[in-house]
Design a protein around this motif. Sequence first.
Motif, PDB file in Angstrom:
ATOM      1  N   MET A  12     -56.623 103.247  -1.660  1.00  0.00           N
ATOM      2  CA  MET A  12     -55.468 103.266  -2.673  1.00  0.00           C
ATOM      3  C   MET A  12     -54.642 104.594  -2.211  1.00  0.00           C
ATOM      4  N   ASN A  13     -55.643 105.799  -2.448  1.00  0.00           N
ATOM      5  CA  ASN A  13     -54.731 107.030  -1.997  1.00  0.00           C
ATOM      6  C   ASN A  13     -54.086 107.283  -0.605  1.00  0.00           C
ATOM      7  N   ARG A  14     -55.180 106.414   0.334  1.00  0.00           N
ATOM      8  CA  ARG A  14     -54.589 106.583   1.513  1.00  0.00           C
ATOM      9  C   ARG A  14     -53.390 105.898   2.054  1.00  0.00           C
ATOM     10  N   LYS A  15     -53.283 104.775   1.393  1.00  0.00           N
ATOM     11  CA  LYS A  15     -52.115 104.035   1.462  1.00  0.00           C
ATOM     12  C   LYS A  15     -50.869 104.616   0.685  1.00  0.00           C
ATOM     13  N   LEU A  16     -50.994 105.255  -0.470  1.00  0.00           N
ATOM     14  CA  LEU A  16     -49.929 105.976  -0.853  1.00  0.00           C
ATOM     15  C   LEU A  16     -49.623 107.203   0.175  1.00  0.00           C
ATOM     16  N   SER A  17     -50.512 107.803   0.602  1.00  0.00           N
ATOM     17  CA  SER A  17     -50.317 109.016   1.520  1.00  0.00           C
ATOM     18  C   SER A  17     -49.505 108.763   2.640  1.00  0.00           C
ATOM     19  N   LEU A  18     -49.827 107.177   3.294  1.00  0.00           N
ATOM     20  CA  LEU A  18     -48.853 106.736   4.258  1.00  0.00           C
ATOM     21  C   LEU A  18     -47.308 106.698   3.940  1.00  0.00           C
ATOM     22  N   LEU A  19     -47.265 106.661   2.710  1.00  0.00           N
ATOM     23  CA  LEU A  19     -45.642 106.750   2.072  1.00  0.00           C
ATOM     24  C   LEU A  19     -44.911 107.936   2.699  1.00  0.00           C
ATOM     25  N   ALA A  20     -45.840 109.163   2.578  1.00  0.00           N
ATOM     26  CA  ALA A  20     -45.291 110.443   2.904  1.00  0.00           C
ATOM     27  C   ALA A  20     -44.973 110.791   4.320  1.00  0.00           C
ATOM     28  N   LEU A  21     -45.352 109.697   5.230  1.00  0.00           N
ATOM     29  CA  LEU A  21     -45.467 109.958   6.463  1.00  0.00           C
ATOM     30  C   LEU A  21     -44.147 110.331   7.085  1.00  0.00           C
ATOM     31  N   PRO A  22     -43.086 109.450   6.735  1.00  0.00           N
ATOM     32  CA  PRO A  22     -41.623 109.864   7.302  1.00  0.00           C
ATOM     33  C   PRO A  22     -41.370 111.192   7.041  1.00  0.00           C
ATOM     34  N   TYR A  23     -41.728 111.246   5.848  1.00  0.00           N
ATOM     35  CA  TYR A  23     -41.376 112.824   5.513  1.00  0.00           C
ATOM     36  C   TYR A  23     -42.050 114.066   6.341  1.00  0.00           C
TER      37      TYR A  23
END
Lengths: 389, 284
Positions: B1-12
């Motif tokens: 779950m956390n890993r998936k969310l942290s993917l969202l920060a990738l573009p930034y």
Amino acid sequence: MSKELIRLQNLCMAYDGETILNNINLYINDKEFLTLLGPSGCGKTTTLRIIGGFTTPVSGDVFFDGVRINDVPPHKRQINTVFQKYALFPHLDVYENVAFGLRMQRVPNPNSRRGAKLSNEEIDRRVMEMLESVSLKGFERRRVDALSGGQQQRVAIARALVNRPKVLLLDEPLGALDLKLRKDMQIELKRIQQQVGITFIYVTHDQEEALTMSDTIVIMDKGNIQQIGTPEDIYNEPKNAFVADFIGESNIIDGVMVKDKVVKMYGRQFACLDGGFAENEPVDVVIRPEDIDIVPVEQGQLTGTVTNVTFKGMQYDIIVDFRGFKWLIQTTDHSPVGSKIGIKIDPDGIHVMKKSEYSGMFGDYSSFSDEYDELNGADEAREEQGNES
Amino acid sequence: MNRKLSLLALPYAVWLFLLVVIPILIMAVYAFTTSESVATLENFTDMGIYASVFVRSFRLAAVATLICLLIGYPAAYFMAGEGPGFQRVALALIMLPMWMNFLLRTYSWMSILENNGLLNQLFQKIGLFSLLNSVTGQEIQAFQMLRTPGAVTLGMVYNYLPFMILPIYSVILKLDRNLLEAARDLGADSVQVFLRVILPLSLPGVLSGVTMVFVPSVSTFAISRLLGGGTQMMLGDLIEQQFLGGAYNPHLGAAISMVMMIIVVLCMALMNHFGEGEEQAVML
């Protein structure tokens, strides 16, 4: 027994054309624990704020020790407040929150027109003493937002009491605590009040809290005082249907006062202890659920049908239908739903009240589910109930 | 779950890496090399001749920040105490200039401050100069306002004042009114309520306001160019000259930028530390 300390005279308050207080007259004795009790919107908090100096009444006077203090600002009154959500200073630790008032204090000093500050030793001594008496020793340097609700509560009380006010105002101070803690704090507050020996003015919508702690209860509704008295007076001799319903459980029945000490309900005469009414005056009759004895049908003064039974541990709460009007009876005897029972009421279990604007609004247990929530002490249900009434 | 969310920060993270981390690295490489790509510290040792520019930049920015604070705090305090209607209008008026182009705003100050600009014409009309001249015996036709340190400071204050007002305003607005009543209840008069409750609780707003005014002020080049008229060279101008101007030397420019960045970061760190100290001081 003790002398009058605060007098409210003809207090009126309105906001946006809506009457909040309607000619409040009240005196409060020194060292008294007085509770303003009523549903939300009844004007109890406004009354407290006027005493604290945070709200100016539209008309009427506030006297403190015989002196009119309408125009005295809050910081010059010998009154401190425990606020509803504590209002502790988040940028100060526990010690400095408690010391705040002492650091503001000036004692008369010939060398300075403003007076001298309290010495640090004096402040330290009083703060530590106060923290000790609310069992918060060792918490001096804690941040206030790192404390539990109960601890914050005690900091708020210490912060107010350390200034040695003549009067402590408490605005629903236990509202944010859970039930167990609330019960403990009720006893704690009463103990503190007796220990410091000052006047407490306490605002709450919780009747049980009021009964437990108060010397005097003032019941308010719609900006009017409904009744002033000791907890026993108010429970045993409610003045009208509102008070009878608000304090404890009551069956309120339409009756007619035949003559002194005789009241007629359901076409039948009952002996009672009340008098002083006109002959054949219509009245409200209050019968508390615990004052009713269940007897065999043939011996009953009235007979009815059991429609609901709830086991409450110490007793059964049973709802009995008497010709369409439902009564709540608390009894240790079990009667099955659907059975016919007779009841008997002793003369001292019958309380007769004059008719009032509240007649007919309360005292029927037909809508049992609402009342049931209330019996179980569900706070939200109680709030709503209060708002409706 | 956390890993998936942290993917969202990738573009930034990619954005940050490409547009912040890499440019700083490039700048560092430039700062420590010569045009022949030889490692050197010369760029830093050469910088001494520009000491006066450093001093001027930090002094003007500090003065502008202080003035912004002195105007901005009372303004924010006053606004937060008024009704919601007033607050909306005041906010709109504060934001309005920010919707106009920055250069346009600064140019308009030029035409106000010029020797034959609006202000001097006004002084002329009301007879200020003839009065002054008759008293002092001088022959003044206009005040020299443009091309002074004062004009540059004014430009900074004008442009960055909203960045001081807004954070302080929002902090004061969010103050729990019960705290103010509690302080009064405990014996504080209105001055003490301000000094012991409102001021310490609004410090976070002051700190972010100071940062948001000081940082752009110290690195500005447009304001000093236009209102200082080249007489008030600041670090921004100096750096720009090394990259685009006649004094072309990106290696020196990079070195100056790095030093300025480090000084600004140190100032901010010091101030944040001092800010916490302040809070403690008020406590005691």
